[in-house]
Design an enzyme around this catalytic site. Sequence first.
Site, PDB file in Angstrom:
ATOM      1  N   PHE A 122      -7.163  82.568  63.865  1.00  0.00           N
ATOM      2  CA  PHE A 122      -5.828  81.992  63.682  1.00  0.00           C
ATOM      3  C   PHE A 122      -5.350  82.255  62.243  1.00  0.00           C
ATOM      4  O   PHE A 122      -6.105  82.035  61.295  1.00  0.00           O
ATOM      5  CB  PHE A 122      -5.923  80.492  63.954  1.00  0.00           C
ATOM      6  N   ASP A 200     -14.030  77.088  64.321  1.00  0.00           N
ATOM      7  CA  ASP A 200     -12.757  76.419  64.592  1.00  0.00           C
ATOM      8  C   ASP A 200     -12.655  76.243  66.106  1.00  0.00           C
ATOM      9  O   ASP A 200     -12.603  77.223  66.849  1.00  0.00           O
ATOM     10  CB  ASP A 200     -11.590  77.250  64.047  1.00  0.00           C
ATOM     11  N   TYR A 225      -4.049  67.988  69.184  1.00  0.00           N
ATOM     12  CA  TYR A 225      -2.782  67.945  69.938  1.00  0.00           C
ATOM     13  C   TYR A 225      -2.726  68.998  71.035  1.00  0.00           C
ATOM     14  O   TYR A 225      -1.750  69.076  71.762  1.00  0.00           O
ATOM     15  CB  TYR A 225      -1.578  68.081  68.988  1.00  0.00           C
ATOM     16  N   LYS A 226      -3.761  69.833  71.143  1.00  0.00           N
ATOM     17  CA  LYS A 226      -3.777  70.852  72.211  1.00  0.00           C
ATOM     18  C   LYS A 226      -4.430  70.242  73.455  1.00  0.00           C
ATOM     19  O   LYS A 226      -3.876  69.344  74.067  1.00  0.00           O
ATOM     20  CB  LYS A 226      -4.473  72.108  71.695  1.00  0.00           C
ATOM     21  N   ARG A 376       1.266  83.637  76.994  1.00  0.00           N
ATOM     22  CA  ARG A 376       0.044  82.873  77.311  1.00  0.00           C
ATOM     23  C   ARG A 376       0.330  81.888  78.431  1.00  0.00           C
ATOM     24  O   ARG A 376       1.275  81.103  78.348  1.00  0.00           O
ATOM     25  CB  ARG A 376      -0.435  82.084  76.087  1.00  0.00           C
TER      26      ARG A 376
END
Length: 416
Positions: A122, A200, A225-226, A376
């Site tokens: 990321f 991560d 939050y995912k 995605r």
Amino acid sequence: MTALELDERDELGQFRNRFLITDPDVIYLDGNSLGRMPVLAADRVKDALDRQWGDRLIRSWGEGWYDLPKRVGAKVGELLGAQPGEVICCDSTSVNFYKLVHSVLSNRPAGRTKIITDNLNFPSDIYLLQGLAKQFPGVEIVVVESLDGIHIWPEQIQEVLDERTALLTLSHCCYRSGFRHNMLTLTEDAHSFGIPVLWDLSHSAGAVEIDLAECNVDYAVGCTYKYLNGGPGSPAYLYVRQDLQAEANNPIWGWFGQNRPFEFSLVYEPAMGIDRKLTGTPPVLSMIAIEVGVDLLLEAGMDRVAEKSRQMFTFLFDQWKANLADLGVGFGSPVLDGLLHGSHGLLTHPNAYAIDQALIQKHQVIPDFRAPDGIRFGFAPLYNTFSEVEKAVWAMRSVLESEEWREFEGEIGGVT
Ligand SMILES: *Cc1c(COP(=O)(O)O)cnc(C)c1O
């Protein structure tokens, strides 16, 4: 099996009702970016506002608020296969990543100057490494390059590990292709050279199996939050293996990381446990919402969640083969036998941005676009259905056949 049959057999099917679904016609496949809201989150946050803040006022700090980072951290730790006391909830993933890398670099043995990562990681993690390298003169970042934009082969990482390496840090599941590194073997490989590993977990936690203890992982970070459904901007977590906690310093000293903060001593004495990694006052309202999402995953069981995620990925792949491959859509996630992936599939097309916009604006299908050419489809096993994936694929087929996407050609802008 058809989507309907798969949905009927789905043992997690009833968990969908535990989430607020205001419009059942919206097909939400972006839980890998912002998870849906658990119904109970609204009650909990309302209670935190009206009773805890409104009525109990400062007394609430002693009635549960002060322990939130540890309590929520312990529950997140259960999802990750961590031992009690190894995970704490605080700050953002980026800040936590900074804290851990800074501490590794501060304590590194002489001669260890390289940080190894890869270009599927990321961007925020890469920026943080670049910034940290400036603060630690002599430290260089080695970015292993994917040969196809989808995979990083383990040999590519193994090749660059050596006695001069200070840290190996990777995204467990990569945000774009969804490629999943083998946590067990790469952590072992790094350890054989005395290199600590920082994973991560932002795109893995709450969607795929993780066993930090079994893999003997040194450090980890991730966001809530995912797939943990913690809510927009909810604080992140960090993990430090028990035996490393005494040496892992926090570069940002603050009173929440102090051993006895309420003595108000003017001398900083770090706390002994994982709370050493705290800095200041936690965002209480957000923290309260996270707990609800994490409880749902614990109730469902990560084995079942991960199994459904795998089934959904295979289902998307089959649907892509049958309905999209002939229209010039590529499959940009790992599908070769024995390769691991995360909980989203990447579909590629030169007009991906316009197609994504047409899906959102014309078909109520919400995936997300990732530059330059990817869409995605994320699967959150607690609330997504196989029928949703099927309908999303049909919608994409229709957007391509009718060339509806042409309406959305042009400038790419804003949050994607
Ligand atoms: C989403 C994500 C982040 C988010 O970082 P924040 O500091 O919470 O904005 C970090 N790393 C990875 C791999 C991610 O997927």
